[in-house]
Design an enzyme around this catalytic site. Structure first.
Site, mmCIF file in Angstrom:
data_model
loop_
_atom_site.group_PDB
_atom_site.id
_atom_site.type_symbol
_atom_site.label_atom_id
_atom_site.label_comp_id
_atom_site.label_asym_id
_atom_site.label_seq_id
_atom_site.Cartn_x
_atom_site.Cartn_y
_atom_site.Cartn_z
ATOM 1 N N ALA A 1 0.849 -1.192 0.000
ATOM 2 C CA ALA A 1 0.000 0.000 0.000
ATOM 3 C C ALA A 1 0.884 1.242 0.000
ATOM 4 O O ALA A 1 2.022 1.193 0.462
ATOM 5 C CB ALA A 1 -0.871 -0.019 1.246
ATOM 6 N N GLY B 1 0.381 -5.047 1.114
ATOM 7 C CA GLY B 1 -0.678 -5.118 0.108
ATOM 8 C C GLY B 1 -0.174 -5.746 -1.176
ATOM 9 O O GLY B 1 -0.937 -6.362 -1.929
ATOM 10 N N GLU C 1 -0.794 -9.238 -0.433
ATOM 11 C CA GLU C 1 -2.223 -9.558 -0.291
ATOM 12 C C GLU C 1 -2.894 -9.637 -1.659
ATOM 13 O O GLU C 1 -3.811 -10.428 -1.877
ATOM 14 C CB GLU C 1 -2.906 -8.500 0.576
ATOM 15 C CG GLU C 1 -2.471 -8.581 2.042
ATOM 16 C CD GLU C 1 -3.042 -7.468 2.885
ATOM 17 O OE1 GLU C 1 -2.726 -6.299 2.571
ATOM 18 O OE2 GLU C 1 -3.793 -7.740 3.835
ATOM 19 N N GLU D 1 3.266 -5.195 7.817
ATOM 20 C CA GLU D 1 2.417 -4.123 8.363
ATOM 21 C C GLU D 1 2.669 -3.855 9.841
ATOM 22 O O GLU D 1 2.644 -2.710 10.294
ATOM 23 C CB GLU D 1 0.932 -4.470 8.155
ATOM 24 C CG GLU D 1 0.434 -4.297 6.736
ATOM 25 C CD GLU D 1 0.722 -5.489 5.832
ATOM 26 O OE1 GLU D 1 1.493 -6.385 6.241
ATOM 27 O OE2 GLU D 1 0.199 -5.519 4.719
#
Ligand code: COA
Length: 700
Positions: A68, A107, A110, A130
């Site tokens: 992210a 991310g 993910e 994270e």
């Protein structure tokens, strides 16, 4: 501007390539681009491209995806969210194959977990880091990964944030296959076509049935993190969320994960940890030394002195694969030091941290010598000898005579004047301070001290070297104690004043520990050895202003032969070989008699006062350092304190912490303290100015 997602059809496969340099961070435009491209290629509706039989998702540049966009976490969320993007991929009627190279983190991992298949190049690494940013994976990581590889392995990755290499990921069942390094996308296309020919439905992590872990597994995990995760939010949420895999249906687990993620994202802790992430990268940027400054590639290194520091530094080089030679004139010290290195590497094998083969590779990097001539070809020599100017100057003069002309001569001094050391050579431009922290092979900080004549290329080379060694390199100016120890001196001094006035070591240490520090100042002193700072105080005694407040408690302990853990007694006492500090009445007697001599009426001192006095003293000295230009920016000071002195990362370092408290509050508190205790607490000029302007250190 180029498209954030490139779309190309190759042999009936839509190849979507993430293109958001430098690391393909999943910004809002990239997320939108992925949804559009997936819709175009594969969503089962009339508009989907009929020529496309399958989709490959890959990344342009150095990696698949660095996760992210962390910068967006400080802003209002912009749709589409990453979970929406992943849901779209998962719902695709055509098989979607992720092709991973470089890193696939956060991310960026993910996203492939939501694909039907995952292939990778051998060099790829996957991780869910994270937690290191005060977050939990918020786009399905805690729900999909345990379904693929089981709760034990998944939680291990989620709680540590550590990357897993391609081979291991394949064995665990994260990856379907590892391809050749160069042919990743071609292999992914062929793989995707094969799967399309076989026909759906295609496997999804959401559809995998999770294997229940053993009874009591989650409680056991909570127990394990009790100490290191005290005061933190994210690690506990990570465990709760993974546990939900076995309690809730997939969509509910996903929704709860998102709620927990959003709570973390909005927290002060995550803001602080994100601050440190960017601060460490900002510290690499040196004004006046552009990124393209020529850097010397360090192929071989040498270390002078085979004591604790010297061996620690040598291990750092060996671990980075750089051959290193340690010099010590005393053959007994040399042998012992080499043995210590060997034992440390063997210990790492026993703990399962490295393999036997890795140990052998590391050990092969290390050699010892007593002959200075053997250092003549080293690209860098780091002196870690006794902390004495005459000793250091003698060594540097000798090194200058022996070492090749391009070699960098570095000193690991923690307090001495780098310019005075450099003046013993004819190459002051290639002399620099490289201040490692003990134990050097564990502590991440490397304070690089710029002398008046240190050249830009020497600075750039040493900063690049720090990165290669896995250290947080920070460039600082040449003043007594540099940045870290200069501040530390004021902090510990304040802690001692608290003892004189009524506190005891255990009380101060507990308050600091509960704030989040790894250890309180007195416990640290006992680990580091009280004799080291005693020597420094003796050296400074001549220049100390006679009217300056000075606490003699530590000196008294040293006079009693209490040098800390190594002598079984210091601020605390230690039972045979144990490292557990035990309050010692002898110390209390010393403290009480010093209080009495100074005429202090001992009083109860609360934890708030302890924290204010210790922390604001740090901040105040930090402000002076900043004002003098000894640190380039406030965030550099935060990196120094979080990576070298155990300041809690989730508080963001002393300067970030002060900004969050509010500089006006800090300033007012210092003024009150100055009224009671005198000039010692007088606020720094910069602090006063910023407080009056309603600004923070982040504005400097
Ligand atoms: N979001 C925003 N910016 C990011 C980023 C992210 N996820 N990851 C890296 N960057 C930026 C860095 O700030 C740096 O910017 P700068 O050049 O302006 O200083 C640049 O990308 C390069 O990063 P750097 O860390 O210097 O490169 P690297 O090749 O050594 O490492 C990564 C690349 C991706 C391994 C590393 O940056 C990383 O670990 N990123 C964070 C991954 C993560 O935690 N993702 C989960 C987010 S919830």
């Amino acid at each position: 501007m180029s498209d954030p997602v490139e779309y190309e059809i190759r042999g009936g496969v839509a190849v979507l390539t993430l293109n958001n340099p430098p690391v393909n961070a999943l910004s809002s435009s990239l997320r939108r681009g992925i949804i559009d491209a997936i819709d175009r290629a594969a969503i089962d509706r009339a508009a989907a491209d009929p020529d496309v039989r399958a989709v490959v998702l890959s990344g342009r540049g150095r990696c698949f995806c660095g996760g992210a966009d962390i910068r967006e976490f400080g802003e209002t969320p912009v749709p589409p969210s990453l979970p929406e993007v992943i849901a779209r991929i998962e719902a695709s009627a055509k098989p979607v194959v992720a092709a991973l190279h470089g890193v696939a983190f956060g991310g960026g991992f993910e996203l492939p977990l939501g694909c039907h298949y995952r292939l990778s190049a051998p060099s790829a690494r996957v991780a869910l880091p994270e937690v290191t940013l005060g977050l939990i994976p918020g786009a399905g990581g805690t729900q999909r990964l345990p379904r693929l590889i089981g709760a034990e392995h998944a939680l291990g990755m989620i709680l540590s944030g550590e990357p897993v290499d391609a081979e291991t990921a394949c064995k665990l069942g994260i990856l379907d296959a590892v391809t050749d390094e160069g042919g990743l996308v071609d292999a992914a296309i062929a793989f995707a076509l094969d799967r399309a020919s076989e026909g759906g439905p295609y496997p999804t992590a959401r559809g995998s049935v999770p294997t229940e872990p053993e009874n009591g597994f989650f409680e056991g995990e909570r127990k394990k993190i009790e100490r290191r995760a005290r005061g933190l939010i994210a690690p506990w949420h990570c465990i709760d969320s993974v546990e939900n895999v076995f309690r809730l249906p997939f969509d509910e687990g996903l929704a709860t994960e998102r709620e927990l993620f959003m709570e973390c994202r909005g927290s002060e802790q995550s803001a602080a940890q994100r601050h440190i992430f960017f601060a460490e990268r900002e510290a690499q940027k040196i004004p006046g030394i552009p990124r393209d400054t020529p850097v010397q590639f360090i192929e071989t290194a040498a270390v002078i002195g085979c004591g604790t520091m010297g061996t620690g530094i040598a291990m750092v080089f060996a671990e980075a694969g750089i051959p290193v030679r340690i010099l010590d004139k005393d053959s007994g010290v040399l042998d012992k030091g080499l043995q210590r290195i060997q034992q440390t590497f063997a210990g790492a094998v026993q703990k399962g941290k490295i393999t036997e083969a890795e140990k052998d590779t590391r050990w092969a990097m290390v050699s010892g010598t007593a002959d200075m001539d053997d250092l003549k070809d080293a690209d860098i020599v780091i002196e870690a000898a006794f902390e004495d100017m005459a000793v250091k100057r003698e060594i540097f003069a000798a090194l200058d005579a022996v070492c090749k002309s391009g070699a960098i001569l570095a000193t690991n001094t923690s307090t001495l004047d780098v310019d005075e050391i450099a003046a013993a050579t004819n190459r002051a431009d290639r002399v620099i301070g490289t201040h490692f922290f003990s134990p050097a092979n564990i502590m991440r900080l490397m304070e690089n001290v710029r002398g008046a004549k240190t050249s830009p290329s020497t600075i750039a080379t040493v900063m690049a070297l720090a990165r290669r060694l896995g250290k947080a390199g920070v460039l600082v100016g040449n003043c007594d104690g540099f940045v870290g120890n200069r501040m530390y001196h004021h902090y510990t001094r304040q802690a001692s004043f608290l003892l004189e006035e009524g506190a005891l070591p255990g009380q101060v240490d507990t308050a600091i520990y509960d704030f989040g520090f790894a250890m309180g100042p007195f416990a640290v002193g006992d680990v580091a050895g009280l004799d080291v700072s005693w020597r420094i105080r003796q050296r400074r005694a001549e220049t100390r202003p006679p009217d300056e407040r000075y606490s003699a408690i530590a000196d008294r302990l040293c006079e009693l032969g209490r040098f800390g853990q190594k002598t079984g007694a210091g601020w605390y006492r230690y039972d045979n070989g144990s490292r557990t500090p035990i309050a010692d009445p002898v110390v209390e007697d010393v403290i009480r008699s010093v209080s009495e001599e100074l005429g202090f009426q001992r009083r109860d001192i609360g934890d708030d006062e302890i924290l204010q006095r210790c922390l604001y003293t740090l901040v105040n000295e930090g402000a002076k350092i900043l004002d003098e230009g000894m640190a380039l920016r406030a965030s550099d000071i935060d990196v120094i304190w979080t990576s070298g002195y155990g300041f809690p990362k989730h508080r963001g370092g002393p300067m970030f912490y002060a900004d969050r408290v509010g500089l006006k509050t800090v300033y007012d508190a210092l003024c009150c303290l100055a009224d009671i205790h005198g000039d010692l607490f007088a606020p720094a000029g910069l602090l006063e100015k910023l407080a009056r302007q309603g600004k923070g250190f982040e504005n400097v």
